[in-house]
Design an enzyme around this catalytic site. Structure first.
Site, mmCIF file in Angstrom:
data_model
loop_
_atom_site.group_PDB
_atom_site.id
_atom_site.type_symbol
_atom_site.label_atom_id
_atom_site.label_comp_id
_atom_site.label_asym_id
_atom_site.label_seq_id
_atom_site.Cartn_x
_atom_site.Cartn_y
_atom_site.Cartn_z
ATOM 1 N N CYS A 1 0.920 -1.196 -0.215
ATOM 2 C CA CYS A 1 0.038 0.057 -0.028
ATOM 3 C C CYS A 1 0.722 1.159 0.055
ATOM 4 O O CYS A 1 1.592 1.507 0.977
ATOM 5 C CB CYS A 1 -0.950 -0.031 1.221
ATOM 6 S SG CYS A 1 -1.923 1.397 1.622
ATOM 7 N N CYS B 1 -0.408 4.525 -6.226
ATOM 8 C CA CYS B 1 -1.482 4.093 -5.715
ATOM 9 C C CYS B 1 -1.817 2.751 -6.049
ATOM 10 O O CYS B 1 -1.723 2.473 -7.342
ATOM 11 C CB CYS B 1 -2.764 5.067 -5.699
ATOM 12 S SG CYS B 1 -4.403 4.206 -5.023
HETATM 13 N N1 DGL Z 1 -3.929 1.045 -0.984
HETATM 14 C C1 DGL Z 1 -4.100 2.388 -1.041
HETATM 15 C C2 DGL Z 1 -2.610 3.140 -1.754
HETATM 16 O O1 DGL Z 1 -1.876 2.572 -2.531
HETATM 17 C C3 DGL Z 1 -5.082 3.012 -2.037
HETATM 18 C C4 DGL Z 1 -6.365 2.424 -1.216
HETATM 19 C C5 DGL Z 1 -6.457 3.515 0.166
HETATM 20 O O2 DGL Z 1 -6.650 4.614 0.323
HETATM 21 O O3 DGL Z 1 -6.859 2.523 1.259
HETATM 22 O O4 DGL Z 1 -2.358 4.236 -1.301
#
Ligand code: DGL
Length: 269
Positions: free
Chosen positions: A69, A192
């Site tokens: 993430c 993201c």
């Molecule tokens: N997994 C998050 C990221 O890569 C995106 C989704 C979220 O905001 O939890 O920033």
């Protein structure tokens, strides 16, 4: 055993590439769907939730964690590596490490560009952390980094918004970014987990020929190289897979398929 963590199912885009690069390794994936999205949460929440998720992966027998993430990597990982992990290691005497998605992405981005501007599209929290500009500047002070928060994009992808609406959203964020620049960026980071699903829309909205870093592939290359350098995390090689979610529900199946390309046997964490 290698543990892969994301706020939800978006990290499956990264996980897929990791498994593709290291098919013989044992992997556990943990999506913290109960607490997602992280992208608009206060940093302290992101930090606490990321530590809790890593504890869970360690309890599954993982000695190496990959934070797939971006929000968790940019907000929490440095503190986790410098402050939290040493205490964990001292307390239970097990050698463990956690790596993230930012450094592999930056290495890929700075590797293809000489000087000029790198553009970063990401969640609000990732942009506010300033992690990408700080880490890029450490390696390459000659590069300018311009960021664009896309606060509605990950949620819109999750909710299954029609492509034309996603197109309009991506166009808007790209226009906002380009307005901050005198010339086209030389390279783009889609920072993201969800954005690989709309990479074609970014490519269409950006000036032609601007290369985009594919985070899942960059992270897979980095993990492979890391394991070659660190055989202590060698672990098990039976090709076992486990998929955990803190908030699994059957309604999420179409979303999971979108990120993974197929059904995934998630179980409640
Ligand atoms: N997994 C998050 C990221 O890569 C995106 C989704 C979220 O905001 O939890 O920033």
């Amino acid at each position: 055993m290698i543990g892969v963590f994301d706020s939800g199912f978006g990290g499956l885009t990264v996980h897929r590439a990791l498994i593709g690069a290291l098919p013989e390794r044992d992997f556990v994936y943990l999506g913290d769907n109960r607490n997602a999205p992280y992208g608009s949460r206060p940093p302290i929440d992101v930090l606490n939730l990321t530590c809790a998720a890593l504890e869970r992966l360690f309890a599954e027998g993982c000695t190496l964690g990959v934070v797939a993430c971006n929000t968790a990597s940019t907000v929490a990982l440095r503190w986790i590596q410098q402050q939290w992990l040493p205490v964990r290691r001292r307390d239970d005497g097990v050698v463990r490490n956690v790596i993230g998605i930012v450094v592999p992405t930056i290495e890929a981005a700075t590797g293809i560009k000489q000087s000029g501007t790198i553009a970063v599209f990401a969640t609000r929290r990732t942009v506010e952390s300033d992690c990408y500009p700080i880490e890029i500047r450490k390696r390459r002070p000659d590069i300018t980094v311009v960021q664009q928060a896309c606060p509605e994009l990950a949620g819109s992808i999750e909710r299954g918004l029609p492509r034309r609406d996603l197109h309009a959203l991506v166009d808007r964020y790209v226009s906002e970014l380009l307005r901050k620049l005198a010339a086209a960026p030389e390279c783009v980071i889609l920072g993201c987990t969800h954005y690989p699903l709309v990479a074609d829309l970014f490519a269409a909205a950006l000036p032609s020929g601007v290369p985009t870093i594919h985070q899942p592939d960059a992270t897979a290359r980095a993990l492979k190289a890391y394991l070659d350098r660190h055989p202590e995390y060698d672990g098990s090689h039976a090709g076992r897979r486990k998929f955990l979610s803190t908030g699994f529900s059957p309604e999420a199946l179409p979303l999971i398929e979108k990120f993974w390309g197929d059904e995934v046997p998630f179980v409640q964490a």
